[in-house]
Design a protein around this motif. Structure first.
Motif, mmCIF file in Angstrom:
data_model
loop_
_atom_site.group_PDB
_atom_site.id
_atom_site.type_symbol
_atom_site.label_atom_id
_atom_site.label_comp_id
_atom_site.label_asym_id
_atom_site.label_seq_id
_atom_site.Cartn_x
_atom_site.Cartn_y
_atom_site.Cartn_z
ATOM 1 N N VAL A 275 0.884 -1.180 -0.029
ATOM 2 C CA VAL A 275 -0.034 0.135 0.067
ATOM 3 C C VAL A 275 0.860 1.321 -0.016
ATOM 4 C CG1 VAL A 275 -1.971 1.138 1.139
ATOM 5 C CG2 VAL A 275 -1.823 -1.270 1.377
ATOM 6 N N LYS A 276 0.578 2.246 -0.742
ATOM 7 C CA LYS A 276 1.290 3.510 -0.832
ATOM 8 C C LYS A 276 0.402 4.663 -0.497
ATOM 9 C CE LYS A 276 5.078 1.195 -2.634
ATOM 10 N NZ LYS A 276 6.092 0.586 -1.600
ATOM 11 N N ILE A 277 0.952 5.712 -0.238
ATOM 12 C CA ILE A 277 0.318 6.967 0.107
ATOM 13 C C ILE A 277 -0.238 7.476 -1.313
ATOM 14 C CG2 ILE A 277 0.325 9.513 0.855
ATOM 15 C CD1 ILE A 277 0.637 7.640 3.021
ATOM 16 N N GLY A 278 -1.613 7.649 -1.360
ATOM 17 C CA GLY A 278 -2.026 8.150 -2.640
ATOM 18 C C GLY A 278 -2.946 6.959 -3.218
ATOM 19 N N ASP A 279 -2.692 5.950 -2.812
ATOM 20 C CA ASP A 279 -3.284 4.678 -3.370
ATOM 21 C C ASP A 279 -4.994 5.018 -3.471
ATOM 22 O OD1 ASP A 279 -1.413 3.164 -4.415
ATOM 23 O OD2 ASP A 279 -1.275 1.908 -2.942
ATOM 24 N N LYS A 280 -5.716 4.850 -4.352
ATOM 25 C CA LYS A 280 -7.018 4.940 -4.506
ATOM 26 C C LYS A 280 -7.779 3.759 -3.978
ATOM 27 C CE LYS A 280 -7.141 8.225 -8.451
ATOM 28 N NZ LYS A 280 -7.519 8.448 -9.868
ATOM 29 N N VAL A 281 -8.986 3.983 -3.245
ATOM 30 C CA VAL A 281 -9.836 3.075 -2.489
ATOM 31 C C VAL A 281 -11.137 3.115 -3.547
ATOM 32 C CG1 VAL A 281 -11.152 2.457 -0.485
ATOM 33 C CG2 VAL A 281 -8.847 3.317 -0.616
#
Length: 306
Positions: A275-281
């Protein structure tokens, strides 16, 4: 669609009522035609009633389990009601030894109230009332006991029910014989009726609140997001993610109270280590996941659109 017969006098009070309730569904003009035929005696049994309703395209639901009588304090209450578009109109008689009152209610608001000391009171449509009045003149013996009067009323209800489908063939009979003078009877009636109407008012308020809650629940259930983007990851702490909701998403609890609004963060859990910062959910096929690799996410809120 009711017939209630009440005797009030120095011996006490006895009431008898049928248990019939009829629901109508169909064209208003045809419904008026059906009601006119019912109330003038042109239809005299259930089978003809159902057949005539079918001819007019009116759906009918007949039940014989409605309780129209109730003991309230040392009184008997009889009620007939008509449901309108927005309010229910009720006509009630409260009877006890040496006194009665007749109350007209719209919703829980009293429109009229009149009192008496003794007599035979009949609630019902004009045709059923006329039949009952003629039978009372033939059968009535005022010197008899309340139990005898109740039996006579039940026989009258049975005969009327055989001549009009507006009255059912199942009945309730109630008696009360408290020791009241004429003045004490009215005092007791006033206290009993005022309390009973307060109970009705409270019931209507609670029912209104429940209906509002149900309406809110239905409205919110229709807003549950089943597909599309709901936010993006803004913070990662092991398997715990803070997801910032997008401009059209809100988080609700099980009672449909908003916990988080657009732009606010919701805690979600993941088993993914990618998981990375900015990943869309997103919600895809009704599953909450990361858009990039469909890694599953878990949260304890309900995600809804605005």
């Amino acid at each position: 669609m009711s017939l209630i017969i009440a005797y009030i006098g120095k011996k006490g009070c006895v009431m008898a009522a049928d248990k019939r309730k009829i629901g109508y569904f169909g064209d208003k003009k045809n419904l008026r035609t059906l009601e006119e035929e019912l109330y003038n005696g042109a239809i005299d049994n259930d089978e003809d009633f159902l057949n005539r309703a079918s001819e007019l395209g009116i759906s009918i639901k007949i039940t014989d389990d409605a309780s129209k009588l109730k003991v309230v304090g040392n009184c008997i209450r009889g009620e007939v009601s008509t449901k309108g578009t927005f309010e229910t109109r009720r006509r009630r008689i409260y009877g006890t030894t040496n006194g009665y009152q007749i109350i007209e209610l719209l919703g829980s608001e009293t429109e009229s109230r009149k009192a008496g000391e003794k007599g035979i009171i009949i609630f019902g449509n004009n045709y059923a009332k006329q039949l009952a009045e003629n039978l009372i003149k033939r059968e009535w013996k005022s010197s008899q006991s309340l139990r005898y009067m109740g039996e006579v009323f039940e026989d009258i209800l049975s005969e009327v029910s055989s001549k009009t489908p507006t009255v059912g063939d199942k009945f309730d009979v109630l008696m009360q014989q408290p020791d009241f003078s004429k003045s004490s009877a009215q005092k007791h009636l006033n206290i009993t009726i005022d309390h009973d109407i307060k109970v009705l008012t409270k019931f209507r308020q609670e029912l209104t609140e429940k209906l509002v809650q149900q309406s809110v629940a239905i409205d919110m259930a229709n807003k549950i997001i089943e597909k599309g983007e709901v936010g993006r990851v803004v913070e990662i702490d092991g398997n715990m993610l803070q997801v910032q909701l997008n401009d059209n998403t809100q988080a609700m609890d099980g009672n449909w109270k908003q916990l988080k609004g657009p732009g606010e963060n919701v805690l979600m859990l993941t088993e993914s280590d990618n998981v990375k910062i900015g990943d869309k959910v997103v919600i895809q096929d009704e599953d909450l996941c990361l858009k990039k690799d469909k890694s599953s996410l878990i949260c304890d809120v309900i995600l809804c659109s605005l």
